[in-house]
Design a protein around this motif. Structure first.
Motif, PDB file in Angstrom:
ATOM      1  N   UNK A  20      23.731  -2.600  13.814  1.00 24.25           N
ATOM      2  CA  UNK A  20      24.219  -2.412  12.439  1.00 24.25           C
ATOM      3  C   UNK A  20      23.144  -2.918  11.489  1.00 24.25           C
ATOM      4  N   UNK A  21      22.905  -2.138  10.453  1.00 31.35           N
ATOM      5  CA  UNK A  21      21.887  -2.517   9.471  1.00 31.35           C
ATOM      6  C   UNK A  21      22.571  -2.819   8.152  1.00 31.35           C
ATOM      7  N   UNK A  34      17.339  -7.119   3.890  1.00 32.86           N
ATOM      8  CA  UNK A  34      18.273  -6.484   4.814  1.00 32.86           C
ATOM      9  C   UNK A  34      17.980  -6.979   6.226  1.00 32.86           C
ATOM     10  N   UNK A  35      18.975  -6.873   7.094  1.00 38.39           N
ATOM     11  CA  UNK A  35      18.796  -7.345   8.462  1.00 38.39           C
ATOM     12  C   UNK A  35      19.598  -6.462   9.403  1.00 38.39           C
ATOM     13  N   UNK A  78      20.067 -10.787  16.295  1.00 37.01           N
ATOM     14  CA  UNK A  78      19.866 -10.381  14.896  1.00 37.01           C
ATOM     15  C   UNK A  78      18.375 -10.300  14.635  1.00 37.01           C
ATOM     16  N   UNK A  79      18.005  -9.436  13.717  1.00 36.93           N
ATOM     17  CA  UNK A  79      16.600  -9.295  13.326  1.00 36.93           C
ATOM     18  C   UNK A  79      16.522  -9.378  11.805  1.00 36.93           C
ATOM     19  N   UNK A  80      15.597 -10.140  11.326  1.00 43.49           N
ATOM     20  CA  UNK A  80      15.457 -10.275   9.882  1.00 43.49           C
ATOM     21  C   UNK A  80      16.109 -11.556   9.373  1.00 43.49           C
ATOM     22  N   UNK A  81      16.432 -11.706   8.098  1.00 45.41           N
ATOM     23  CA  UNK A  81      16.329 -10.626   7.115  1.00 45.41           C
ATOM     24  C   UNK A  81      14.885 -10.342   6.689  1.00 45.41           C
ATOM     25  N   UNK A 102      27.280 -14.409  11.182  1.00 49.95           N
ATOM     26  CA  UNK A 102      25.881 -14.268  11.621  1.00 49.95           C
ATOM     27  C   UNK A 102      24.983 -13.854  10.472  1.00 49.95           C
ATOM     28  N   UNK A 103      25.509 -12.928   9.629  1.00 53.04           N
ATOM     29  CA  UNK A 103      24.717 -12.482   8.479  1.00 53.04           C
ATOM     30  C   UNK A 103      24.427 -13.666   7.566  1.00 53.04           C
TER      31      UNK A 103
END
Lengths: 153, 260
Positions: A29-30, A13-14, A6-9, A87-88
């Motif tokens: 997926x964004x 948004x991530x 994962x990248x971000x948030x 994960x989000x």
């Protein structure tokens, strides 16, 4: 497809990267910033909740400058069933509960103190986000100058 | 509700709470104006700090035990605007109304109101606010509509009554005329504040809803309400006190008929 990273948030948004275990093809997926915020505005705990609901939880946790200083934080999503939403939620929760805090110089703090008290926490947070996004771990007057146009300080 | 700003909805709400309490009706007040909350101040409980007990938020109570809940109590300073936390305020128009509805739902449902006969909900201006509330509360008993005799206000109020009756399908308890007359403090001469082609009473008749009465303009009324004391009790001889009590009696009568 297996969860890869994962990248971000970043700015609400991530991205989540999945990888095919046989051919290593990757799909990202964004999350949409506005949609994520809209869902959270309804009081939905993405990935499920493990802690009991507090009275007026959505109201108190969504106020930028509230009477109550400690907003409720989303519970860890270990009880959630969906790995994607889990994960989000973990990533957003981690970003909110363990922020990487840059150090403020006296000059920069003096500038913050010159603005109305009720918007200081929000401006301070935005400046810190700006600094971190640009790799600055010390907020001095130069950083404040750089962010001035964006926040109108 | 009114639909129009500046007609005195909050003042009438505070007065009605006073009047109904005088009549022995257990009354609560919810301030549904999240962006311009003033009911805590008008009910004399501005300094109440929110706290929870047994899974519910404790409502502030004024000197007469009237429970009050308002966003005002959650904002640290008078100058603090209502800003919702978000990674970015950009595009906030897409979700702001949702978080406000969630907040209103919580103010309503997460408050320990005690045993109430009536909960008065003071709405912000805008006819659509009433429709949102009706969606949130399908069992809403009725709407008390407030207007001045200003023709501009009455045009907006007329639309709001149509909205309540035909779109939201909620009964209208009646129409209150606020700031109807002004009395000269020296000689007692009484004159109308607004003069137009249609009176508020005629507007009520046109929509087939009860006319609940006229509250005269009173310079000190709003300031007095902030003390948290009963205007009806402390200024019993003033025409405004009589008018407020009459309006409350008509609302009480309507409610009693509803519960039969």
């Amino acid at each position: 497809m297996a969860l890869k990273s994962t990248h971000g948030p970043f700015d609400g948004s991530m991205s989540i990267v999945y990888e095919c275990p046989t051919c290593s093809m990757q799909t990202a997926m964004l999350t949409n910033r506005a949609e994520t915020q809209m869902v959270r505005s309804l009081g939905v705990k993405i990935g499920g909740r493990t802690a009991p609901e507090e009275p007026m939880e959505t109201l108190r946790s969504n106020l930028a400058s509230g009477q109550e200083v400690s907003p409720e934080r989303p519970a860890p999503s270990t009880g959630g069933k969906c790995p994607f939403t889990g994960m989000v939620n973990d990533a957003i929760g981690a970003a909110e509960s363990e922020p990487e805090k840059p150090v403020w110089t006296e000059g920069a703090l003096a500038r913050i103190e010159a603005i109305p008290g009720y918007i200081q926490p929000m401006v301070k947070r935005n400046v810190e986000n700006f600094a971190l996004e640009h790799g600055c771990f010390e907020i001095d007057e130069d950083v404040m100058d750089a962010v001035r146009g964006r926040l109108g300080i | 509700m009114s639909g129009k700003g500046g007609v005195g909805k909050s003042t009438v709400t505070a007065c009605l709470a006073d009047g109904l309490t005088r009549l022995g009706v257990s009354t609560g007040v919810l301030d549904a104006d999240l962006n311009g909350p003033c009911m805590a101040r008008m009910m004399g409980v501005k300094d109440h700090k929110p706290s929870s007990q047994n899974g519910a938020m404790i409502a502030a109570r004024n000197a007469y035990g009237v429970p009050v809940m308002s966003m005002d109590m959650f904002l640290p300073e008078d100058e603090t605007p209502l800003v919702w936390e978000a990674p970015s305020q950009q595009g906030a128009y897409t979700w702001r109304s949702m978080v406000e509805m969630s907040a209103l739902r919580e103010l309503l449902s997460d408050t320990d109101w005690g045993d109430l006969d009536v909960l008065l909900i003071d709405l912000p201006p805008g006819a659509e606010r009433f429709q949102n509330l009706a969606d949130l509360l399908p069992d809403l008993t009725g709407a008390v509509v407030v207007s001045t005799a200003s023709q501009t206000a009455m045009t907006v109020v007329s639309r709001s009554i149509s909205m309540a009756l035909n779109i939201a399908e909620v009964e209208v308890v009646g129409l209150v005329e606020n700031m109807s007359t002004m009395v000269c403090p020296e000689c007692g001469y009484k004159d109308r504040v607004f003069i137009g082609v249609e009176t508020v009473e005629e507007l009520a008749r046109r929509h087939g809803v009860p006319y609940l009465g006229a509250i005269p303009f009173n310079v000190g009324l709003a300031d007095f309400l902030e003390t948290g004391r009963s205007y009806i009790e402390m200024h019993a001889e003033h025409p405004a006190a009589h008018a407020i009590l009459e309006v409350a009696q008509r609302v009480h009568f309507w409610l009693k008929n509803q519960s039969k």
